[in-house]
Design an enzyme around this catalytic site. Structure first.
Site, PDB file in Angstrom:
ATOM      1  N   GLU A  87      18.922 -16.946  -7.993  1.00  0.00           N
ATOM      2  CA  GLU A  87      18.246 -15.658  -8.176  1.00  0.00           C
ATOM      3  C   GLU A  87      17.691 -15.437  -9.548  1.00  0.00           C
ATOM      4  O   GLU A  87      16.237 -14.658  -9.541  1.00  0.00           O
ATOM      5  CB  GLU A  87      19.331 -14.627  -8.053  1.00  0.00           C
ATOM      6  N   ARG A  94       5.266  -0.038  -6.170  1.00  0.00           N
ATOM      7  CA  ARG A  94       5.269  -0.742  -4.429  1.00  0.00           C
ATOM      8  C   ARG A  94       4.238  -2.081  -4.846  1.00  0.00           C
ATOM      9  O   ARG A  94       5.018  -3.190  -3.477  1.00  0.00           O
ATOM     10  CB  ARG A  94       4.647  -0.398  -3.342  1.00  0.00           C
ATOM     11  N   CYS A 123       0.712  -1.518   0.383  1.00  0.00           N
ATOM     12  CA  CYS A 123      -0.071   0.439   0.552  1.00  0.00           C
ATOM     13  C   CYS A 123       0.759   1.681  -0.029  1.00  0.00           C
ATOM     14  O   CYS A 123       1.601   1.241   0.568  1.00  0.00           O
ATOM     15  CB  CYS A 123      -0.447   0.147   1.064  1.00  0.00           C
ATOM     16  N   ASN A 156      -2.016   1.448   5.790  1.00  0.00           N
ATOM     17  CA  ASN A 156      -1.066   0.956   5.538  1.00  0.00           C
ATOM     18  C   ASN A 156      -0.606  -0.553   6.652  1.00  0.00           C
ATOM     19  O   ASN A 156      -0.058   0.625   7.653  1.00  0.00           O
ATOM     20  CB  ASN A 156       0.299   1.422   4.004  1.00  0.00           C
ATOM     21  N   GLY A 157      -0.675  -1.272   6.492  1.00  0.00           N
ATOM     22  CA  GLY A 157      -0.453  -2.514   7.508  1.00  0.00           C
ATOM     23  C   GLY A 157      -1.913  -3.269   8.101  1.00  0.00           C
ATOM     24  O   GLY A 157      -2.511  -3.170   7.003  1.00  0.00           O
ATOM     25  N   GLU A 211       8.720 -14.263 -11.169  1.00  0.00           N
ATOM     26  CA  GLU A 211       8.028 -12.528 -11.013  1.00  0.00           C
ATOM     27  C   GLU A 211       8.203 -11.745 -12.382  1.00  0.00           C
ATOM     28  O   GLU A 211       6.525 -11.242 -11.814  1.00  0.00           O
ATOM     29  CB  GLU A 211       9.496 -11.770  -9.846  1.00  0.00           C
ATOM     30  N   TRP A 250      -3.050  -3.024  -1.817  1.00  0.00           N
ATOM     31  CA  TRP A 250      -2.965  -4.244  -2.222  1.00  0.00           C
ATOM     32  C   TRP A 250      -3.368  -4.821  -0.708  1.00  0.00           C
ATOM     33  O   TRP A 250      -3.004  -4.858   0.064  1.00  0.00           O
ATOM     34  CB  TRP A 250      -1.401  -4.306  -1.819  1.00  0.00           C
ATOM     35  N   LYS A 296      13.667 -14.224 -10.458  1.00  0.00           N
ATOM     36  CA  LYS A 296      13.492 -13.110 -11.399  1.00  0.00           C
ATOM     37  C   LYS A 296      12.312 -13.824 -12.145  1.00  0.00           C
ATOM     38  O   LYS A 296      11.521 -13.142 -12.940  1.00  0.00           O
ATOM     39  CB  LYS A 296      15.019 -12.914 -12.109  1.00  0.00           C
ATOM     40  N   LYS A 300       6.334  -4.333  -3.564  1.00  0.00           N
ATOM     41  CA  LYS A 300       8.141  -3.683  -3.746  1.00  0.00           C
ATOM     42  C   LYS A 300       8.717  -3.709  -2.390  1.00  0.00           C
ATOM     43  O   LYS A 300       9.049  -4.422  -2.109  1.00  0.00           O
ATOM     44  CB  LYS A 300       8.241  -2.542  -4.426  1.00  0.00           C
ATOM     45  N   HIS A 309      18.657 -36.311  -8.125  1.00  0.00           N
ATOM     46  CA  HIS A 309      17.573 -35.915  -7.385  1.00  0.00           C
ATOM     47  C   HIS A 309      16.364 -35.053  -7.382  1.00  0.00           C
ATOM     48  O   HIS A 309      14.742 -35.700  -6.286  1.00  0.00           O
ATOM     49  CB  HIS A 309      18.149 -35.897  -6.398  1.00  0.00           C
TER      50      HIS A 309
HETATM   51  C1  G6P Z   1       9.697  -8.333  -1.583  1.00  0.00           C
HETATM   52  C2  G6P Z   1      10.046  -7.658  -3.207  1.00  0.00           C
HETATM   53  C3  G6P Z   1      11.347  -8.569  -3.690  1.00  0.00           C
HETATM   54  C4  G6P Z   1      12.578  -8.724  -2.472  1.00  0.00           C
HETATM   55  C5  G6P Z   1      11.772  -8.707  -1.112  1.00  0.00           C
HETATM   56  C6  G6P Z   1      12.223  -8.937   0.360  1.00  0.00           C
HETATM   57  O1  G6P Z   1       9.237  -9.979  -2.426  1.00  0.00           O
HETATM   58  O2  G6P Z   1       9.196  -7.854  -4.214  1.00  0.00           O
HETATM   59  O3  G6P Z   1      12.793  -7.962  -4.565  1.00  0.00           O
HETATM   60  O4  G6P Z   1      13.880  -9.868  -2.830  1.00  0.00           O
HETATM   61  O5  G6P Z   1      10.761  -7.990  -1.069  1.00  0.00           O
HETATM   62  O6  G6P Z   1      12.353  -7.027   0.484  1.00  0.00           O
HETATM   63  P1  G6P Z   1      13.472  -6.313   1.014  1.00  0.00           P
HETATM   64  O7  G6P Z   1      13.263  -4.598   0.863  1.00  0.00           O
HETATM   65  O8  G6P Z   1      13.443  -6.424   2.531  1.00  0.00           O
HETATM   66  O9  G6P Z   1      14.840  -6.742   0.196  1.00  0.00           O
END
Ligand code: G6P
Length: 612
Positions: free
Chosen positions: A485, A27, A2, A99-100, A492, A73, A489, A607, A508
């Site tokens: 990673e 965000r 949010c 937000n929260g 996502e 959100w 990516k 985000k 395995h």
């Molecule tokens: C969310 C974001 C990711 C990020 C993760 C941890 O899932 O979409 O890109 O890696 O949070 O966030 P941080 O700000 O703690 O690195």
């Protein structure tokens, strides 16, 4: 998650709030709304994007020099117009954005329903604004006091802003757990979830602390009180961000811009720290804690998402060269699994945003048990940065694309510096080796630049995988976290299912999936286990899998076996993650673009994950 924007001052609030909400789109959100006042109270809400909200208010009255706006959100209730914020109180005298999560909302809601309250939405937020008005009326107190009393009754996290009907001269904001920053202009105030909507108007900001309520007037200075009714002096800080850092600068997407910024962001994260001439590394932010870190029996790294992958690279680095045992934990697991934490433990929290709720809760828990907490954050002044004992910022600059790229490599760069610094301090590295690694690390930004030359080739490769449904990513040693990673990516931003595995683990389980339709991305640069990785590639080939290999420039063996080859410059094995992650970021990016996905704002993702 949010996004919150508020404005009070001499200008029209609507355009400022809409622009601010657009700045906060990164965000992650699924509906938006705005409340404006001219003594009255007007609410406009819409499921979808901020631009949908804008279109829906065309021709309507959006006048007013005070207002609040929100991108939601969804947590409680689906993302529709009714659940979107702002929410009215029962008698529509107040509007609030939040937000929260209010954890005890269900019992509060039931209590108020018995007393005749009628709730329109399914949200926890609406319950809070009803409660505030309820307290105000039943206890005959002013709004600030009602907010204070009500916030003492709620359990959970909040960043809220309230606009009251008939009071054109005050906004009330409060925070606990979710971030809130107030910008101070000339006779005007701005409120936002983070600094991005503010920087074009002012550099002077106040970060609200947990359990603080800000009373923000049209004219004059704001006041801050705590929910325990103590007066606080606002601490005004200067923002270091600039506007160009949060604009696309000619790129199609923030993500691509941020991928291409990596030579600079890695250099910035090492600037002043890697001192080649003096043959040393200086990390000012943690200098007072270095002895403690060097003497630690173990280090626990806590993070979520991409930052958790950086922590895995950190584990390999710290154990490899500084010889300190490391455990890597997900914030969400660590906080709830009753872990053993001692006073001589050092916890390193890694977080781009510095606001991730699970990481924050994990360090609070570790702190309460006496551990020393070090932070590696990108956002200056963020909650995690403020709650750690010491830390090193990553200095990657604002990262707007939801999928983390430059923040990840900056985290890895800082972890590399830390590992080298501790190795030197503990005497676990020879002088010549240390010197050589410093030299190689200093070359990394140039090599990242060279690595980015693969962009066009990756763009071509991506075209073959637009309709692919599954991907496998493999790597060994330092390249194992990079495989994880790379898979994350792709997942996502392209919504293609992807799994990362240590290459040897393929046999395995995942090997059962390999056939002529399964692309396997293999990061095959390792020196130490190169031959073993080659054997894994043979195994994939024997089962007709499609091999996309990331190799060191000049490689011949893998070239012979792979369907697609992406070359990166040669470097030390422990520095390979800083280079190998780049073609994987590009591969995910181009596949997602070709699939027509919203690369910077992937569905359902946020985000900054400020709820658990
Ligand atoms: C969310 C974001 C990711 C990020 C993760 C941890 O899932 O979409 O890109 O890696 O949070 O966030 P941080 O700000 O703690 O690195």
């Amino acid at each position: 998650m949010c996004g919150i924007v508020g404005y009070i001052g001499p200008k029209e609030a609507y355009p400022i709030i809409i622009k601010g909400l657009k700045r906060l789109e990164y965000r992650g959100y699924d509906s938006a709304g705005i409340a404006l006042s001219n003594g009255d109270l007007r609410l406009y809400k819409k499921a979808g994007r901020v631009s949908d909200l804008e279109a829906s208010v065309k021709g309507l009255d959006v006048k007013g020099t005070i207002g609040i706006g929100h991108t939601r959100w969804a947590t409680h209730g689906e993302p529709n117009k009714v659940n979107a914020h702002p929410h009215y109180s029962q008698n529509r005298t107040l509007a609030m954005i939040h937000n929260g999560i209010i954890e005890n909302y269900a019992s509060l809601r039931e209590e108020m329903q018995v007393r005749g309250h009628n709730f329109l939405s399914e949200t926890d937020s609406e319950v809070l604004i009803h409660l505030i008005e309820d307290v105000q009326q039943s206890e005959s107190v002013d709004l600030v006091e009602a907010v204070r009393i009500a916030l003492n009754q709620v359990i959970g996290a909040y960043a809220i802003v309230i606009l009251a009907k008939g009071d054109n001269d005050t906004l009330i904001a409060a925070r606990k757990g979710s971030p809130l920053v107030i910008g101070i202009g000339e006779d005007e105030h701005f409120i936002a979830s983070d600094a991005t909507p503010l920087i074009e108007y002012t550099k002077n900001v106040v970060y609200l602390n947990d359990e603080e309520i800000a009373i923000i007037p049209r004219n004059g200075d704001m006041r801050i009180i705590t929910i325990a009714d103590q007066e606080k002096t606002p601490y005004i800080q200067e923002l270091e961000m600039n506007l160009t850092a949060i604009e696309k600068g000619g790129y199609d997407h923030f993500m691509l811009k941020e991928i291409f910024e990596q030579p600079l962001s890695i250099r910035d994260s090492m600037r002043g720290r890697l001192r080649m001439a003096q043959e040393t590394i200086a990390l000012g932010g943690i200098s007072e804690y270095e002895d403690k870190m060097a003497a630690a029996k173990r280090i626990i790294m806590v993070a979520c998402g991409t930052s958790w992958h950086a922590a895995l690279v950190g584990e390999y680095l710290f154990e490899d060269i500084a010889r300190i045992p490391v455990e890597v934990e997900y914030g969400s697991e660590f906080r709830y699994r009753n872990p053993i934490i001692n006073e001589d433990d050092v916890v390193i929290a890694i977080s781009q945003s510095g606001e991730t709720a699970d990481t924050l809760a994990a360090i609070r828990m570790a702190k309460s048990k006496g551990a020393t907490i070090i932070g590696i954050c990108n956002v200056v002044g963020s909650s995690i940065a403020r709650e750690t004992d010491a830390g090193s910022y990553t200095h990657a600059g604002p990262e707007i694309g939801v999928a983390s790229t430059k923040a990840f490599t900056a985290q890895v760069a800082v972890l590399t510096l830390m590992a080298l610094r501790l190795a030197k301090k503990r005497g676990t590295i020879e002088r010549t080796r240390f010197h050589h690694l410093l030299y190689e690390l200093e070359q990394i930004p140039f090599k990242v630049e060279k690595t980015l030359d693969v962009n066009e080739k990756v763009m071509e490769i991506a075209k073959h995988f637009v309709n692919t449904r599954n991907f496998l990513y493999l790597g060994r040693g330092y390249n194992f976290p990079i495989a994880l990673e790379g898979a994350l990516k792709l997942k996502e931003i392209s919504y293609i299912h992807a799994e990362g595995y240590p290459a040897a683990e393929m046999k395995h389980g995942p090997i059962a999936l390999i056939d002529e339709n399964m692309p396997v991305v293999v990061v095959a640069t390792n020196k130490g286990t190169y031959e073993k990785t080659v054997s894994n590639i043979e195994e994939i080939r024997a089962r007709k899998g499609i091999i996309i290999a990331i190799v060191t420039k000049g490689d011949t063996e893998v070239k012979r076996l792979a369907d697609y080859i992406i070359e990166i410059p040669e470097t030390e094995e422990m520095l390979v993650p800083l280079l190998a992650s780049i073609p994987l970021q590009l591969l995910a990016y181009h596949i997602a673009v070709d699939r027509g996905c919203a690369v910077d704002m992937p569905r359902n993702l946020a985000k900054s994950v400020t709820v658990e």
